[in-house]
Write a protein that holds these residues in place. Structure first.
Motif, PDB file in Angstrom:
ATOM      1  N   THR A  44       4.728  23.695   5.574  1.00 56.11           N
ATOM      2  CA  THR A  44       5.668  23.522   4.472  1.00 56.11           C
ATOM      3  C   THR A  44       7.001  24.182   4.817  1.00 56.11           C
ATOM      4  O   THR A  44       7.081  25.018   5.721  1.00 56.11           O
ATOM      5  CB  THR A  44       5.120  24.142   3.183  1.00 56.11           C
ATOM      6  N   ARG A  45       8.032  23.801   4.102  1.00 59.60           N
ATOM      7  CA  ARG A  45       9.365  24.363   4.337  1.00 59.60           C
ATOM      8  C   ARG A  45       9.360  25.837   3.933  1.00 59.60           C
ATOM      9  O   ARG A  45       8.924  26.193   2.841  1.00 59.60           O
ATOM     10  CB  ARG A  45      10.407  23.577   3.554  1.00 59.60           C
ATOM     11  N   GLU A  46       9.867  26.672   4.811  1.00 57.06           N
ATOM     12  CA  GLU A  46       9.780  28.120   4.647  1.00 57.06           C
ATOM     13  C   GLU A  46      11.155  28.729   4.433  1.00 57.06           C
ATOM     14  O   GLU A  46      12.118  28.391   5.149  1.00 57.06           O
ATOM     15  CB  GLU A  46       9.144  28.723   5.905  1.00 57.06           C
ATOM     16  N   PHE A  47      11.255  29.646   3.484  1.00 62.77           N
ATOM     17  CA  PHE A  47      12.484  30.368   3.238  1.00 62.77           C
ATOM     18  C   PHE A  47      12.804  31.293   4.407  1.00 62.77           C
ATOM     19  O   PHE A  47      11.931  32.048   4.865  1.00 62.77           O
ATOM     20  CB  PHE A  47      12.356  31.187   1.955  1.00 62.77           C
ATOM     21  N   VAL A  48      14.040  31.240   4.885  1.00 57.27           N
ATOM     22  CA  VAL A  48      14.489  32.104   5.974  1.00 57.27           C
ATOM     23  C   VAL A  48      15.461  33.166   5.458  1.00 57.27           C
ATOM     24  O   VAL A  48      15.263  34.355   5.671  1.00 57.27           O
ATOM     25  CB  VAL A  48      15.147  31.285   7.097  1.00 57.27           C
ATOM     26  N   ALA A  49      16.513  32.730   4.780  1.00 54.07           N
ATOM     27  CA  ALA A  49      17.523  33.671   4.312  1.00 54.07           C
ATOM     28  C   ALA A  49      18.383  33.030   3.237  1.00 54.07           C
ATOM     29  O   ALA A  49      18.474  31.804   3.158  1.00 54.07           O
ATOM     30  CB  ALA A  49      18.407  34.126   5.471  1.00 54.07           C
ATOM     31  N   SER A  50      19.002  33.885   2.416  1.00 53.63           N
ATOM     32  CA  SER A  50      19.946  33.398   1.413  1.00 53.63           C
ATOM     33  C   SER A  50      21.123  34.357   1.331  1.00 53.63           C
ATOM     34  O   SER A  50      21.021  35.527   1.736  1.00 53.63           O
ATOM     35  CB  SER A  50      19.277  33.263   0.045  1.00 53.63           C
ATOM     36  N   TYR A 108      13.190  29.587  -3.004  1.00 54.44           N
ATOM     37  CA  TYR A 108      12.335  28.422  -2.893  1.00 54.44           C
ATOM     38  C   TYR A 108      13.177  27.178  -2.669  1.00 54.44           C
ATOM     39  O   TYR A 108      14.312  27.077  -3.120  1.00 54.44           O
ATOM     40  CB  TYR A 108      11.492  28.256  -4.160  1.00 54.44           C
ATOM     41  N   ALA A 109      12.580  26.206  -2.001  1.00 59.75           N
ATOM     42  CA  ALA A 109      13.307  24.968  -1.734  1.00 59.75           C
ATOM     43  C   ALA A 109      13.764  24.311  -3.036  1.00 59.75           C
ATOM     44  O   ALA A 109      14.846  23.725  -3.090  1.00 59.75           O
ATOM     45  CB  ALA A 109      12.439  24.014  -0.923  1.00 59.75           C
ATOM     46  N   ARG A 110      13.001  24.446  -4.083  1.00 57.02           N
ATOM     47  CA  ARG A 110      13.350  23.831  -5.372  1.00 57.02           C
ATOM     48  C   ARG A 110      14.590  24.469  -6.007  1.00 57.02           C
ATOM     49  O   ARG A 110      15.166  23.912  -6.948  1.00 57.02           O
ATOM     50  CB  ARG A 110      12.176  23.921  -6.337  1.00 57.02           C
ATOM     51  N   ASP A 111      14.997  25.617  -5.519  1.00 60.15           N
ATOM     52  CA  ASP A 111      16.170  26.294  -6.055  1.00 60.15           C
ATOM     53  C   ASP A 111      17.481  25.706  -5.530  1.00 60.15           C
ATOM     54  O   ASP A 111      18.553  26.110  -5.981  1.00 60.15           O
ATOM     55  CB  ASP A 111      16.137  27.779  -5.703  1.00 60.15           C
TER      56      ASP A 111
END
Length: 125
Positions: A44-50, A108-111
């Motif tokens: 699944t798509r994984e959060f790396v950084a924001s 999250y990707a949905r964000d």
């Protein structure tokens, strides 16, 4: 519509460095929190950084904390991901994303509302 274009991916040896860039022509770039995600085959798509609008606040996924750095240049309308000491398990397609509409989080990707097309990063051992 916000168009995001990633660049800088490629093949890198473990322990070397790589910098990804993501540029947009959107005049509202500085208003958007931005993120980097990655997706390896079969995962699944994984959060790396924001990063916040002004760059003053950043967050990282546990797997990259201390090795990767996110930054942004609101004059050049570009967000960066500096990848230091990459590992083979960092191999994935990396995506940048923009949060145009306010969300409660940025993990999250949905964000996120708009995405780039992705750039492949392959780390060899």
């Amino acid at each position: 519509q916000v168009q995001l274009v990633e660049s800088g991916g490629g093949l890198v040896q473990a322990g070397d460095s790589l910098r990804l860039s993501c540029a947009t022509s959107s005049r509202a770039f500085s208003r958007y929190p931005l993120g980097w995600f990655r997706q390896a085959p079969g995962r699944t798509r994984e959060f790396v950084a924001s990063i916040s609008r002004d760059g003053g606040s950043t967050s990282y996924g546990d797997s990259v904390k201390g090795r990767f750095t996110i930054s942004r240049d609101n004059i050049k309308n570009t967000v960066y991901l500096q990848m230091n000491s990459p590992k083979p398990e960092d191999t994935a397609v990396y995506y940048c994303a923009a949060q145009v509409f306010n969300k409660a989080s940025a993990y999250y990707a949905r964000d996120y509302d708009y995405w780039g097309q992705g750039t492949q990063v392959t780390v060899s051992s």
